[in-house]
Design a protein around this motif. Sequence first.
Motif, PDB file in Angstrom:
ATOM      1  N   HIS A  26       0.835  -1.209   0.000  1.00 28.40           N
ATOM      2  CA  HIS A  26       0.000   0.000   0.000  1.00 28.40           C
ATOM      3  C   HIS A  26       0.866   1.254   0.000  1.00 28.40           C
ATOM      4  N   LEU A  27       1.880   1.268   0.851  1.00 27.46           N
ATOM      5  CA  LEU A  27       2.745   2.452   0.943  1.00 27.46           C
ATOM      6  C   LEU A  27       3.451   2.714  -0.378  1.00 27.46           C
ATOM      7  N   ARG A  28       3.942   1.663  -1.020  1.00 25.94           N
ATOM      8  CA  ARG A  28       4.613   1.830  -2.314  1.00 25.94           C
ATOM      9  C   ARG A  28       3.654   2.470  -3.327  1.00 25.94           C
ATOM     10  N   GLN A  29       2.424   2.006  -3.364  1.00 25.46           N
ATOM     11  CA  GLN A  29       1.435   2.566  -4.292  1.00 25.46           C
ATOM     12  C   GLN A  29       1.194   4.051  -4.000  1.00 25.46           C
ATOM     13  N   VAL A  30       1.015   4.389  -2.746  1.00 24.43           N
ATOM     14  CA  VAL A  30       0.735   5.771  -2.362  1.00 24.43           C
ATOM     15  C   VAL A  30       1.926   6.674  -2.671  1.00 24.43           C
ATOM     16  N   ILE A  31       3.130   6.210  -2.359  1.00 23.15           N
ATOM     17  CA  ILE A  31       4.320   7.027  -2.622  1.00 23.15           C
ATOM     18  C   ILE A  31       4.529   7.200  -4.119  1.00 23.15           C
ATOM     19  N   VAL A  32       4.417   6.125  -4.883  1.00 20.43           N
ATOM     20  CA  VAL A  32       4.622   6.222  -6.335  1.00 20.43           C
ATOM     21  C   VAL A  32       3.617   7.187  -6.953  1.00 20.43           C
ATOM     22  N   THR A  33       2.367   7.102  -6.539  1.00 19.73           N
ATOM     23  CA  THR A  33       1.358   8.035  -7.054  1.00 19.73           C
ATOM     24  C   THR A  33       1.745   9.470  -6.736  1.00 19.73           C
ATOM     25  N   THR A  34       2.211   9.705  -5.527  1.00 13.88           N
ATOM     26  CA  THR A  34       2.635  11.051  -5.125  1.00 13.88           C
ATOM     27  C   THR A  34       3.858  11.506  -5.916  1.00 13.88           C
ATOM     28  N   LEU A  35       4.817  10.608  -6.115  1.00 11.88           N
ATOM     29  CA  LEU A  35       6.010  10.967  -6.886  1.00 11.88           C
ATOM     30  C   LEU A  35       5.627  11.347  -8.313  1.00 11.88           C
ATOM     31  N   VAL A  36       4.768  10.555  -8.937  1.00 12.55           N
ATOM     32  CA  VAL A  36       4.357  10.842 -10.316  1.00 12.55           C
ATOM     33  C   VAL A  36       3.574  12.152 -10.375  1.00 12.55           C
ATOM     34  N   ASP A  37       2.692  12.370  -9.403  1.00 16.89           N
ATOM     35  CA  ASP A  37       1.907  13.610  -9.376  1.00 16.89           C
ATOM     36  C   ASP A  37       2.792  14.852  -9.262  1.00 16.89           C
ATOM     37  N   ASN A  38       3.945  14.703  -8.615  1.00 15.50           N
ATOM     38  CA  ASN A  38       4.846  15.831  -8.404  1.00 15.50           C
ATOM     39  C   ASN A  38       6.031  15.846  -9.365  1.00 15.50           C
ATOM     40  N   MET A  39       6.029  14.947 -10.318  1.00 16.60           N
ATOM     41  CA  MET A  39       7.137  14.783 -11.247  1.00 16.60           C
ATOM     42  C   MET A  39       7.114  15.877 -12.318  1.00 16.60           C
ATOM     43  N   PRO A  40       8.245  16.550 -12.517  1.00 12.10           N
ATOM     44  CA  PRO A  40       8.315  17.518 -13.621  1.00 12.10           C
ATOM     45  C   PRO A  40       8.081  16.824 -14.965  1.00 12.10           C
ATOM     46  N   GLY A  41       7.508  17.543 -15.912  1.00 14.28           N
ATOM     47  CA  GLY A  41       7.220  16.987 -17.230  1.00 14.28           C
ATOM     48  C   GLY A  41       8.445  16.422 -17.915  1.00 14.28           C
ATOM     49  N   SER A  42       9.592  17.065 -17.708  1.00 16.18           N
ATOM     50  CA  SER A  42      10.814  16.574 -18.355  1.00 16.18           C
ATOM     51  C   SER A  42      11.208  15.196 -17.831  1.00 16.18           C
ATOM     52  N   VAL A  43      10.984  14.959 -16.549  1.00 17.74           N
ATOM     53  CA  VAL A  43      11.291  13.646 -15.976  1.00 17.74           C
ATOM     54  C   VAL A  43      10.277  12.617 -16.477  1.00 17.74           C
ATOM     55  N   LEU A  44       9.013  13.022 -16.521  1.00 13.96           N
ATOM     56  CA  LEU A  44       7.967  12.140 -17.034  1.00 13.96           C
ATOM     57  C   LEU A  44       8.259  11.739 -18.477  1.00 13.96           C
ATOM     58  N   GLN A  45       8.726  12.690 -19.271  1.00 13.39           N
ATOM     59  CA  GLN A  45       9.045  12.385 -20.663  1.00 13.39           C
ATOM     60  C   GLN A  45      10.222  11.418 -20.762  1.00 13.39           C
ATOM     61  N   ARG A  46      11.252  11.624 -19.938  1.00 17.88           N
ATOM     62  CA  ARG A  46      12.394  10.695 -19.963  1.00 17.88           C
ATOM     63  C   ARG A  46      11.971   9.301 -19.538  1.00 17.88           C
ATOM     64  N   LEU A  47      11.048   9.230 -18.597  1.00 18.18           N
ATOM     65  CA  LEU A  47      10.606   7.941 -18.078  1.00 18.18           C
ATOM     66  C   LEU A  47       9.688   7.199 -19.046  1.00 18.18           C
ATOM     67  N   THR A  48       8.766   7.937 -19.684  1.00 16.83           N
ATOM     68  CA  THR A  48       7.726   7.288 -20.487  1.00 16.83           C
ATOM     69  C   THR A  48       7.789   7.609 -21.976  1.00 16.83           C
ATOM     70  N   GLY A  49       8.515   8.670 -22.332  1.00 10.46           N
ATOM     71  CA  GLY A  49       8.548   9.098 -23.727  1.00 10.46           C
ATOM     72  C   GLY A  49       7.507  10.158 -24.046  1.00 10.46           C
ATOM     73  N   THR A  50       6.622  10.455 -23.089  1.00 10.77           N
ATOM     74  CA  THR A  50       5.615  11.503 -23.282  1.00 10.77           C
ATOM     75  C   THR A  50       5.524  12.356 -22.021  1.00 10.77           C
ATOM     76  N   TYR A  51       4.858  13.501 -22.153  1.00  9.00           N
ATOM     77  CA  TYR A  51       4.680  14.391 -21.004  1.00  9.00           C
ATOM     78  C   TYR A  51       3.432  14.066 -20.178  1.00  9.00           C
ATOM     79  N   ASP A  52       2.600  13.148 -20.647  1.00  7.77           N
ATOM     80  CA  ASP A  52       1.319  12.974 -19.978  1.00  7.77           C
ATOM     81  C   ASP A  52       0.893  11.526 -19.742  1.00  7.77           C
TER      82      ASP A  52
END
Length: 107
Positions: A26-52
């Motif tokens: 449960h904690l891993r799910q909650v933390i990951v959701t929070t990390l993604v919600d607070n992730m800059p678009g540039s990091v999201l793009q590097r991670l997934t290939g898109t900004y969204d």
Amino acid sequence: MTQANSIDLDLVDQVIALVPDQAWTHLRQVIVTTLVDNMPGSVLQRLTGTYDDFDRAEKILLDYYKVPSMQKELIVDLFKIMGSVDALEFLNSVQLETFLDNEMRAM
């Protein structure tokens, strides 16, 4: 001093010691959701290939942090992103004590 060096690893170890074993999924799910919600678009793009593609980012990070040996890195990353005080307040808000059985709460 770099940001990574400013993380109090003793505090991280104390946090990890306080998390009930049965709460980590449960904690891993909650933390990951929070990390993604607070992730800059540039990091999201590097991670997934898109900004969204937040769902894909969550899946990638959940898989990455899934191994129990990654628990410390998960908490360290939370501290890096949120700062120690906000991370501790966030962890307190998750109410991990609800994962303790009644015998453990009575102690």
